[in-house]
Each structure stands twice: as C-alpha cells, then as structure tokens.
Design an enzyme around this catalytic site. Structure first.
Site, PDB file in Angstrom:
ATOM      1  N   SER A  13      -8.647  64.111   7.478  1.00 32.45           N
ATOM      2  CA  SER A  13      -7.529  62.938   6.422  1.00 32.45           C
ATOM      3  C   SER A  13      -6.323  64.453   6.649  1.00 32.45           C
ATOM      4  CB  SER A  13      -8.387  63.437   5.103  1.00 32.45           C
ATOM      5  OG  SER A  13      -8.117  64.770   4.789  1.00 32.45           O
TER       6      SER A  13
ATOM      7  N   ASP B  22      -2.394  65.397  -3.297  1.00 40.10           N
ATOM      8  CA  ASP B  22      -3.270  64.811  -4.236  1.00 40.10           C
ATOM      9  C   ASP B  22      -4.488  65.738  -4.201  1.00 40.10           C
ATOM     10  OD1 ASP B  22      -5.096  64.657  -2.072  1.00 40.10           O
ATOM     11  OD2 ASP B  22      -4.877  62.774  -1.735  1.00 40.10           O
TER      12      ASP B  22
ATOM     13  N   HIS C  73      -4.757  66.967  -0.670  1.00 41.33           N
ATOM     14  CA  HIS C  73      -3.847  67.383   0.575  1.00 41.33           C
ATOM     15  C   HIS C  73      -2.317  67.420   0.176  1.00 41.33           C
ATOM     16  CE1 HIS C  73      -7.069  63.873   1.058  1.00 41.33           C
ATOM     17  NE2 HIS C  73      -7.157  64.428   2.287  1.00 41.33           N
TER      18      HIS C  73
END
Length: 379
Positions: free
Chosen positions: A38, A326, A329
C-alpha cells in the site's frame, strides 16, 4: 532475396526503436516499474474484494487526479521518484494499463500484499509479491509482442528502473497478529527475518530473469511508531513499540546483505538498498517542517490510529505538518522528502551503494547477457 529480407528486418528494428524513443521522451530511463504494497499502490486494489481500499475522499485530497486508490492525501514515494526521473505522467496501475503505454512501465503494487503469500489475508484479496511477478511476466510477453523482437524487448527492459517496496505487511498483517497467524510461534524474530529474506531473494532473482538490471529495494520503516501501533500498544500514546521496530531492523540488516549478495552473484545487474528506517527517523529535524508524529491526520480512536480514514471524513487542516496521513501511511509531505532523498541521497546512509539518480545513469550492459538469462524464462 536475402538482401531484401535484411533490409526489411533492419527497417522494422529501426521503427521499433523509434517507437520506444517516442514513448520514453526526455526521461532519464525509458521505463519505470513498481512492485510492492500500500505504500506504492496506485489503485490496483480498487478492483479487489478487500477492506484495504483508498479510492474515496479524503484520500487523494491533494492529488491532481483525486481519489485514485493511493493510500495517501497526495503522491506516494514512488510517484515522487517517477517525477524526479522525468516522467510527466504517473505510472499506471497494472489493473488498467494497456497498449504501447506499458513500454513506459507499470505499477503492480497492492495494499495488504506481502513477501509471504498468506500475509494480509485478514484484509481480503490482495496481489501478493509472487502474483505481481506473475503479472510482470505476462506483461513482458506483451512488450515482446508490441516490439516484435525478444532481443529488442529485453534491451528495453534492462534500461528500466525497478522500485520494490514490500515486507511491512509481513510484520503488521502477519507476524504481529498472533491470533490470526502462527508465524510468531514458529519463528523467532531472527528466524522470521531469515525466512523472509530467503523468499524475497528468490522473488528478486525472478525479476532479474524477466530482464530487470537496475533494481532499488526499499527497507522497512519503523512500524512500531505508526499511530495504529501507538494506539494499540503504547502506554503513553507516543513511545514507539521497540519490539516491532527491532524486528524490522533485523529484516533491514539482512536486506542490505542481500543487496551485496545479488550484486556479487548477478554481475550484469545493479541492486541498491534504500534506507527507509533512517531516512524517516531523520524527519524529526525541525527544518523539515514535520511537527506531529504520533497522531494521524485522518482516522479515529486513540491517536487517530484505531479506525482507518473513513469516506468523506474531514482530515486535519495542516497536512504538511503531519508525518502520518492515516493510521499506517505517511503523508505526501513525508513522501516528498523521502522520495527526494532516495533519488539524490543527502547522506551516505540514505541509499547503498548508490542512489536512484546514479542507478539511472548507469550504462546498460550488452543485450546478449540479458537474453541469455531471459531464454530460461520466456519462450
């Protein structure tokens, strides 16, 4: 007749080379391929049945194309590197890439993916590292078909930059989830790092067999300092979890050794190590403007780290002051700094044995060496 065939063949090769130049433009390398999780996903997970998705606002609030599926408010680190390499368009996700544009490169990264195939299954579907390599093998065949010549295709592929950032989920969504995965009861942290590196070594050698000759391998960051880790395990909400950070550092040490091993074994290629842990750690320096390290800009619960950033949630106003966008990340502000230092190292520890700019500038070796190994993979 033989002379005519030779002239036609030469004309075809020249035409294909012109096609590559036209697509490559003024970039420092003609193509750029990205594999990972991600931290690099540009939207491949949009098409999967998974909770690891970011194709909604406020994700992408500061990205020119909006909510594309990037797990960030703006650009990811590989996005930043791509721009520094001279690419005017973002490298497309494999899920939507097609036609001659694939000659410029493709991004295979998938949120939740790991080196190990079981990693991230708690999140739902994801494209594991092995599956990303399978997809790359299929794409290499497409490039051969587009250019009409295997030698020409591999000559093109050996000039590309390959950026790989994977392994964090093998800890966050595997080793440190003992109720869902048995790995922590099977392996000590040292043994787990060894097992990961052994599997990763084979995966990178597969990438090499598909023509990769300029490969950047990213180390793991301090996962014990994420808002999620702080919310779940920190007594004061700000002290990083030492056991988690120590575990990934074992992996990082082994990864740097792997870079040495690959450079020794595969002498017609160049591999570099990007020091995510130390580069990120240095961002506490006030000169970088990052002020909030323990709370996510968008999320919920303690440290904004217990609940992910939800659709249409209002994030923090001063995003450039937050390390984390977040609960897992980093923000675009962090990615911009990290990507710049990977590309042009500010410290000798940023990248080993060279930075991405130096890697891109290396002259490719003779195509005969590339095709000799490629013939063992693609027919």
């Amino acid at each position: 007749m033989t002379s005519l065939w030779w002239v036609i063949s030469l004309a075809t090769i020249i035409s294909r080379r012109q096609q590559i130049r036209a697509i490559g433009g003024e970039t420092q390398v003609p193509c750029y391929f990205i594999l990972g999780d991600s931290l690099a996903d540009p939207g491949n997970n949009n098409f999967l049945v998974t909770t690891a998705k970011a194709n909604y606002l406020p994700y992408g609030d500061d990205f020119p194309l909006g909510a594309t599926g990037r797990f960030c408010n703006g650009r990811t680190t590989p996005d930043v590197i791509g721009q520094l390499l001279g690419f005017t368009n973002y490298i497309p996700p494999y899920a939507t890439a097609s036609g001659p544009t694939i000659l410029k490169g493709v991004n295979y990264a998938s949120g939740g993916a790991g080196i190990r195939n079981e990693t991230g299954r708690n999140l739902g579907d994801r494209i594991t590292m092995d599956e990303q390599l399978r997809d790359h093998g299929n794409l290499v065949q497409q490039i051969i078909n587009i250019l009409g010549d295997k030698d020409l295709a591999y000559n093109h592929l050996q000039k590309c930059i390959y950026y790989v950032d994977i392994g964090s989920n093998d800890y966050i969504n595997n080793y440190f989830m003992p109720t869902l995965y048995p790995t922590s009861s099977i392996y000590t942290p040292e043994q787990f790092a060894d097992a990961l590196i052994q599997q990763y070594s084979q995966q990178i050698r597969t990438l090499y067999k598909y023509g990769a000759r300029k490969v950047a391998l990213t180390g793991l960051g301090a996962i014990g300092c994420t808002p999620n880790a702080l919310a779940l395990y920190s007594s004061d909400g700000s002290s990083c979890i030492e056991s988690m950070d120590a575990a990934v550092q074992l992996f990082n040490i082994q990864l740097q050794c792997l870079v040495d091993e690959l450079n020794t074994d595969l002498t017609d290629a160049n591999f570099i190590y990007l020091n995510a842990y130390d580069v990120s750690d240095e961002l506490v320096n006030p000169s970088y403007g990052i002020k909030v390290f323990n709370i996510a800009c968008c999320g919920g619960g303690k440290n904004n780290g217990e609940i992910t950033c939800l659709p249409l949630q209002i994030p923090c106003q001063n995003r450039s002051a937050y390390y984390f966008w977040d609960r897992f990340h980093p923000s675009e502000a962090v990615n911009r700094i990290v990507g710049s230092r990977y590309y042009a190292a500010q410290s000798s520890s940023d990248a080993y044995p060279m930075d991405i700019r130096s890697l891109a500038a290396l002259e490719p070796l003779e195509i005969t060496k590339v095709v000799a190994s490629a013939n063992n993979v693609i027919t």
